[in-house]
Scaffold this active site. Structure first.
Site, PDB file in Angstrom:
ATOM      1  N   ARG A  61       2.460   3.787  37.114  1.00  0.00           N
ATOM      2  CA  ARG A  61       2.168   3.363  37.756  1.00  0.00           C
ATOM      3  C   ARG A  61       1.191   3.948  39.374  1.00  0.00           C
ATOM      4  NH1 ARG A  61       6.064   2.279  41.082  1.00  0.00           N
ATOM      5  NH2 ARG A  61       7.393   1.385  39.673  1.00  0.00           N
ATOM      6  N   TYR A 114     -16.052 -14.424  50.181  1.00  0.00           N
ATOM      7  CA  TYR A 114     -15.812 -15.124  49.542  1.00  0.00           C
ATOM      8  C   TYR A 114     -14.638 -15.819  49.627  1.00  0.00           C
ATOM      9  CZ  TYR A 114     -13.608 -15.059  44.839  1.00  0.00           C
ATOM     10  OH  TYR A 114     -12.880 -15.724  43.220  1.00  0.00           O
ATOM     11  N   ASP A 179     -17.915  -5.214  51.005  1.00  0.00           N
ATOM     12  CA  ASP A 179     -17.987  -6.132  49.480  1.00  0.00           C
ATOM     13  C   ASP A 179     -19.426  -6.655  48.912  1.00  0.00           C
ATOM     14  OD1 ASP A 179     -17.734  -8.239  47.115  1.00  0.00           O
ATOM     15  OD2 ASP A 179     -15.906  -9.635  48.283  1.00  0.00           O
ATOM     16  N   LYS A 204     -17.121  -9.090  37.869  1.00  0.00           N
ATOM     17  CA  LYS A 204     -18.535  -9.895  37.992  1.00  0.00           C
ATOM     18  C   LYS A 204     -19.114  -8.906  36.884  1.00  0.00           C
ATOM     19  CE  LYS A 204     -15.590 -12.688  39.610  1.00  0.00           C
ATOM     20  NZ  LYS A 204     -16.093 -12.054  41.722  1.00  0.00           N
TER      21      LYS A 204
HETATM   22  C1  LIG Z   1     -15.259 -12.698  42.474  1.00  0.00           C
HETATM   23  C2  LIG Z   1     -15.115 -12.201  44.344  1.00  0.00           C
HETATM   24  C3  LIG Z   1     -14.130 -11.175  44.203  1.00  0.00           C
HETATM   25  C4  LIG Z   1     -12.562 -11.769  44.387  1.00  0.00           C
HETATM   26  O1  LIG Z   1     -12.581 -10.799  43.556  1.00  0.00           O
HETATM   27  P1  LIG Z   1     -11.837 -11.113  41.917  1.00  0.00           P
HETATM   28  O2  LIG Z   1     -11.679  -9.962  40.851  1.00  0.00           O
HETATM   29  O3  LIG Z   1     -11.972 -12.566  41.435  1.00  0.00           O
HETATM   30  O4  LIG Z   1      -9.767 -10.466  42.536  1.00  0.00           O
HETATM   31  C5  LIG Z   1     -13.825 -11.061  46.248  1.00  0.00           C
HETATM   32  N1  LIG Z   1     -15.104 -10.733  46.123  1.00  0.00           N
HETATM   33  C6  LIG Z   1     -16.600 -11.735  45.652  1.00  0.00           C
HETATM   34  C7  LIG Z   1     -17.789 -11.680  46.497  1.00  0.00           C
HETATM   35  C8  LIG Z   1     -16.146 -11.935  44.339  1.00  0.00           C
HETATM   36  O5  LIG Z   1     -17.444 -12.789  43.642  1.00  0.00           O
END
Ligand SMILES: *Cc1c(COP(=O)(O)O)cnc(C)c1O
Length: 392
Positions: A61, A114, A179, A204
């Site tokens: 951890r 998101y 982001d 992604k």
């Molecule tokens: C999918 C996504 C998230 C969240 O990510 P997870 O891995 O699903 O927790 C945040 N921001 C964007 C732009 C995303 O496409």
């Protein structure tokens, strides 16, 4: 190693020669032998204090070498000194919000974000209230106690772009979280433009093969210390196998992004010309905010397209049901093409007003373009679109 293609293949592998390996070792240990107590005590303290490494990894951890290699690779690609990886994009966002408590008592955020991120900020779950703002009102809304400014660009699902450098200039010393999931470090490096925290849902494009849930934040050393302390305390860890897959995925990230983007450029053009499609949202098109940023802030539009069907919800449902090459599914950034319905799925937790203001209509479809042959992708979409157009 100044070019991203080279970094993608070599970064995070600095210790390979010393280890005598060619592929990253996958270290699944949960605990580490402590042959020397004094060294163990010092290492324990260093890791609890958020240091990136210590003489002994102590407990998984606190530190894992496989995860640390992925973090170093991603940091290099984002032109940041460090990066901290988490169990998911949402775990990464949560850690950023917890860390931001040190800097003030509220966050300012620009929509759209998101869906789950928007929902989490609105719910106040992390104890840091959100004030929603816009690029135009941001300067007036900043106060001495603003902890963090949050933007997403290109945004989900509208593909609107926010000028990162302009935001950073406006807010001065206040930290800015970007982001950058849709852009990846291949198309955009927010830290070079003044962002403090560069966030990815690594689920992604970074993973890219639809088999890893992960999040990562690239940042400077002092934020990395705060984020690691929080990760050690809260346990939102990236599993080493996931880190291994991500590190491997990074090697082809530039190739995948370039190919998917080339496909998306063609598909966006063909969708735009199709009678069944009323509007196409794609970075650079005049349907998104700040279209010029596609050539300045970004190195291309990326591989996400949103489009509105003239036939509304029924046409969107028909398209999702009839595609055969594309997969009807949420998520994005995979080697295969994914198609989904933001109003019903990814953004369904937004209230009706926010959805309408954000431009998420019942006929809106989001397409995450993959690396298949573009002619197969178009044939797949075209047959359903044309059937719908003739019927209605
Ligand atoms: C999918 C996504 C998230 C969240 O990510 P997870 O891995 O699903 O927790 C945040 N921001 C964007 C732009 C995303 O496409």
């Amino acid at each position: 190693m100044t070019h991203r293609e080279t970094q993608a293949v070599h970064a995070g592998r600095e210790d390979f020669a010393e280890l005598g390996v060619h592929a990253p070792p996958l270290d699944l240990s949960t605990t580490y032998p402590i042959p020397d107590l004094a060294e163990g005590v010092a290492s324990f303290r260093d890791l609890v204090d958020g240091q990136a490494e210590a003489a002994n990894s102590i407990y998984a951890r606190m530190h894992n070498p496989t995860v640390a290699r992925f973090e170093r690779a991603l940091a290099a690609m984002e032109a940041c000194s460090d990066a901290v990886a988490f169990a998911s994009g949402m775990a990464a966002i949560t850690a950023c919000l917890l860390a931001a408590h040190e800097h003030g008592d509220h966050v300012l955020a620009i929509r759209p974000l998101y869906g789950t991120h928007d929902h989490m900020l609105d719910s106040g779950l992390t104890g840091l209230p959100v004030r929603w703002t816009t690029p135009d009102t941001l300067a007036a809304d900043i106060t001495a106690t603003t902890a963090l400014v949050i933007i997403e660009t290109p945004a989900n699902p509208t593909l609107d772009m926010v000028d990162i450098a302009a935001v950073a200039a406006t807010v001065g010393d206040v930290p800015v979280l970007v982001d950058s999931t849709f852009a990846t470090p291949v198309l955009q490096q927010p830290a070079r433009l003044g962002a403090t925290l560069v966030l990815h849902s690594a689920t992604k494009f970074l993973g890219g093969h639809g088999d890893v849930i992960a999040g990562v934040v690239a940042c400077n050393d002092s934020w990395a210390v705060s984020l690691r302390k929080i990760r050690t305390a809260t346990g939102g860890l990236l599993h080493p196998l996931a880190a291994y897959l991500l590190h491997r995925g990074l090697t082809t990230l530039p190739l995948r992004v370039e190919q998917a983007q080339a496909n998306a450029v063609e598909l966006a053009r063909w969708l735009h010309e199709h009678a069944a499609v009323s509007r196409v949202f794609f970075p650079g098109y005049d349907t998104v905010t700040n279209p010029h940023l596609v050539d300045t802030q970004m190195r291309g539009p990326g591989a996400l397209i949103s489009f509105e069907l003239a036939g509304g919800h029924a046409a969107a449902a028909a398209l999702m049901q009839h595609v055969q090459v594309a997969t009807a599914a949420v998520s994005l950034g995979s080697v295969d093409t994914l198609i989904q319905h933001p109003a019903g799925l990814s953004h369904s937790m937004l209230d009706a007003d926010t959805m309408a203001e954000t431009g998420i209509t019942p006929g809106l479809i989001r397409l995450s373009v993959g690396i298949e042959h573009v002619d197969d992708l178009w044939a797949d979409l075209e047959q359903t679109l044309s059937a719908g157009a003739h019927a209605g």
